[in-house]
Motif scaffolding. Structure first.
Motif, short mmCIF file in Angstrom:
data_model
loop_
_atom_site.label_atom_id
_atom_site.label_comp_id
_atom_site.label_asym_id
_atom_site.label_seq_id
_atom_site.Cartn_x
_atom_site.Cartn_y
_atom_site.Cartn_z
N GLN A 172 38.02 40.27 32.81
CA GLN A 172 39.33 40.92 32.75
C GLN A 172 39.61 41.44 31.34
O GLN A 172 40.16 42.54 31.16
N VAL A 200 33.71 42.06 41.73
CA VAL A 200 33.70 43.39 42.34
C VAL A 200 35.12 43.83 42.67
O VAL A 200 35.51 44.99 42.43
N ALA A 201 35.92 42.92 43.21
CA ALA A 201 37.31 43.25 43.55
C ALA A 201 38.13 43.56 42.30
O ALA A 201 38.98 44.46 42.30
N MET A 202 37.88 42.82 41.23
CA MET A 202 38.61 43.05 39.98
C MET A 202 38.26 44.38 39.35
O MET A 202 39.12 45.12 38.86
N ALA A 203 36.98 44.72 39.34
CA ALA A 203 36.51 45.92 38.64
C ALA A 203 36.94 47.19 39.35
O ALA A 203 37.22 48.22 38.70
N GLN A 204 36.97 47.17 40.67
CA GLN A 204 37.38 48.34 41.46
C GLN A 204 36.66 49.62 41.04
O GLN A 204 37.27 50.70 40.97
N GLY A 205 35.38 49.48 40.69
CA GLY A 205 34.58 50.65 40.35
C GLY A 205 34.79 51.20 38.95
O GLY A 205 34.20 52.23 38.60
N ARG A 206 35.57 50.53 38.13
CA ARG A 206 35.84 51.05 36.77
C ARG A 206 34.64 50.88 35.85
O ARG A 206 34.51 51.63 34.87
N LYS A 244 31.78 38.24 44.08
CA LYS A 244 32.67 38.98 44.98
C LYS A 244 34.01 39.26 44.31
O LYS A 244 34.56 40.37 44.41
N ARG A 245 34.55 38.27 43.63
CA ARG A 245 35.83 38.45 42.95
C ARG A 245 35.70 39.45 41.81
O ARG A 245 36.63 40.24 41.54
#
Length: 291
Positions: A215, A240-246, A237-238
């Motif tokens: 983060q 990937v959800a945090m990054a959201q492709g950034r 998995k978490r």
């Protein structure tokens, strides 16, 4: 035959790297006096016919180096290739046929087999990893954990097996590890320093051990790739959800044939495995004289 015509069409290996590696290997094996056994036992004019045989199923790599070794010892050796690098073969398949001066064929045998055995072993192991990522977007890549002096060849073999290459060395991308972060005083200071000093074409990857660190990296907006070090499947998995492709996400540590399918299913972009190059079994290949 031009050895480079046997290169995998989508992999990267300089002809200069082939020439240098073959020359070094032959110098190591022939020493100061040459092949004293062949000179002492085989008349100079003797001709021979031989086949290089794959004794196991797998993916072939290293044929351009084998051909270059034989041709360097004698341009009169006629060589026919039955496959090229990157091809999958069954056990018992002939990969090369050679005809020419017997002394030169015998002198080049071990060097040629060493290259094909080592590189085909890497390609075969890589292909096994890649099979476990089928149906996902994830790419499997190698690391810098390579045999000193053979990195370009071993990374080429990874490509032959369907994998991808990470850095070739310390000079082609920035990879900030935990020790860099510790010495520089934290994630933001180390990223500030790196971004201020590198050129606009140089990518920055940074290693994190926790989701809190991820983060912090995301908040800076200064990294291109984040290496998720030794995170379990739930944490990946978490992430990937945090990054959201950034940022591009790379899983590293604990990447095995047993875990690779689960890692690929998390949605990370890459997984790097040192085992591709430092632990690949040698591929069983032999040279048989048949006349």
């Amino acid at each position: 035959m031009i050895a480079t015509t046997l290169l995998h069409p989508d992999a990267f290996l300089s002809p200069l790297a082939i020439e240098e590696a073959v020359g070094r290997a032959l110098d190591e094996d022939l020493g100061r006096a040459g092949d004293v056994t062949s000179i002492a036992t085989i008349p100079e004019a003797t001709q021979a016919h031989a086949v290089m045989v794959a004794r196991q199923a797998g993916v072939i790599a290293g044929l351009p180096l084998a051909v270059a070794a034989f041709q360097r010892l004698s341009p009169d050796i006629a060589i026919t290739a039955h496959v090229r690098d990157g091809d999958a073969v069954a056990a018992g398949v002939n990969v090369l046929t050679l005809s020419g001066p017997a002394r030169a064929i015998l002198s080049g045998e071990r060097t040629a087999l060493n290259f094909v055995g080592r590189l085909s072993g890497i390609a075969t192991l890589t292909a096994d990893y890649v099979r476990h990522t089928s149906g996902t977007k994830m790419r499997i890549c190698c690391t810098r954990k390579t045999t000193p002096g053979l990195r370009a060849l071993e990374k080429y073999a990874v490509r032959c097996g369907g994998g991808f290459n990470h850095r070739f060395g310390l000079d082609d991308a920035v990879l900030i590890k935990d020790n860099h972060i510790a010495v520089a005083g934290g994630i933001r200071p180390v990223l500030d320093s790196a971004r201020a000093k590198i050129g606009h074409l140089v990518k920055i990857e940074i290693e994190v051990d926790t989701l809190d660190q991820l983060q912090e990296v995301l908040d800076t907006g200064m990294a291109d790739v984040v290496l998720l070090d030794n995170m379990d499947i739930d944490a990946l998995k978490r992430a990937v959800a945090m990054a959201q492709g950034r940022v591009v996400l790379e899983a590293s540590g604990g990447v095995t044939r047993e875990s690779i399918s689960s890692i690929a299913a998390t949605g990370v972009d890459y997984a790097s495995a040192g085992a591709l190059t430092h632990s690949a079994p040698n591929f069983d290949v032999a040279l048989d004289i048949d006349a």
